[in-house]
Design a protein around this motif. Structure first.
Motif, short mmCIF file in Angstrom:
data_model
loop_
_atom_site.label_atom_id
_atom_site.label_comp_id
_atom_site.label_asym_id
_atom_site.label_seq_id
_atom_site.Cartn_x
_atom_site.Cartn_y
_atom_site.Cartn_z
N ILE A 33 5.51 112.17 66.59
CA ILE A 33 5.42 112.20 65.14
C ILE A 33 6.77 111.79 64.58
O ILE A 33 7.75 111.69 65.30
N GLY A 34 6.81 111.55 63.27
CA GLY A 34 8.02 111.00 62.69
C GLY A 34 7.99 109.49 62.78
O GLY A 34 6.93 108.86 62.72
N ASN A 35 9.17 108.90 62.99
CA ASN A 35 9.27 107.44 63.08
C ASN A 35 10.55 107.07 63.80
O ASN A 35 11.15 107.92 64.46
N ASP A 36 10.97 105.80 63.67
CA ASP A 36 12.16 105.36 64.37
C ASP A 36 13.44 105.91 63.77
O ASP A 36 14.51 105.75 64.36
N ILE A 37 13.36 106.53 62.60
CA ILE A 37 14.55 107.16 62.01
C ILE A 37 14.76 108.54 62.61
O ILE A 37 15.86 108.87 63.07
N VAL A 38 13.73 109.35 62.61
CA VAL A 38 13.76 110.67 63.26
C VAL A 38 12.41 110.89 63.94
O VAL A 38 11.36 110.79 63.29
N ALA A 39 12.45 111.19 65.23
CA ALA A 39 11.21 111.34 66.00
C ALA A 39 11.13 112.72 66.65
O ALA A 39 12.14 113.31 67.04
#
Length: 239
Positions: A10-16
């Protein structure tokens, strides 16, 4: 998002944030930002699980952008939160990170800060209790995560090897997307306490085999542990 049979993100490439999903329950690796709670519950719904299936949270280190919903799980649902003993005080908010920014590109840094604000990064809840772990521990959690000390980014930074998921979670031991410059590919992570020690610590991972190398910031890497480390070392050389 499902990455593999036992592996979700979950999250994305900024914060996962990563979930190890097994028949015995779920292990959460890092807890992102407070606002990731909604994504956590949505991902659990998507796989037919609930918060009650989470057996533990393993923190790769004690920085605020990895603490997110950890205390909420611990306080409201009795989920133990594991952190290396050298970062326990950091996770409780008793010791602050140095937070040296180094080189930045304004657009990338602003994007990181805006995302952090939107996801509750300004209202981090520190842990009031932690379950301390040490280098070499194999935790009694789904996937039997093995702890590998990776000091440098912080004194208690660790990598977490989960053979059942064919995954190595590296926290901020390296990154595949520099949140302050936007540069992509394996490279040293920003906000690191001791850059030289962080690079030396990567030697510990050189013999590991895992399909997935999963940082706390950046895209999942599936081209081998050794190749990731080599690219970090190249990126760290003075230009």
């Amino acid at each position: 998002m499902k990455l593999d049979q036992h592996l979700h993100r979950i999250g994305n490439d900024i914060v996962a944030v990563h979930l190890v999903v097994t028949d015995d329950g779920i292990t959460v690796i890092d807890a992102g930002l407070a606002g990731h709670w909604r994504e956590l519950t949505a991902e659990l719904d998507a796989v037919g699980r609930t918060i009650a299936d989470i057996r533990g949270v393993v923190l790769t280190h004690g920085d605020t952008d990895h603490l997110g919903f950890a205390e909420r799980l611990r306080r409201d649902h009795g989920v133990p939160v594991f952190v290396h003993s050298a970062d326990a005080a950091r996770a409780r908010g008793e010791v602050k990170a140095k937070n040296s920014w180094g080189h930045t590109k304004p657009a990338a840094a602003a994007g990181f800060l805006w995302y952090a604000v939107r996801k509750g990064g300004l209202r981090t809840t520190y842990l009031t209790e932690v379950s301390e772990m040490a280098d070499g521990d194999v935790l009694d959690l789904p996937g039997a995560p093995r702890i590998l000390g990776l000091p440098g980014h912080s004194p208690g930074s660790v990598a977490v090897h989960v053979p059942e998921a064919d995954a190595l979670f590296v926290g901020d031991g390296l990154t595949t997307r520099h949140v302050l410059t936007g540069q992509r590919g394996p490279q040293p992570a920003p906000f690191t306490d001791d850059d030289e020690q962080a690079l030396t610590s990567l030697d510990r991972l050189g013999e590991l085999r895992a399909k997935w190398v999963l940082p706390g910031h950046g895209a999942p890497w599936d081209q081998g542990v050794q190749e990731a480390i080599q690219q970090v070392r190249v990126a760290a050389r003075p230009h």
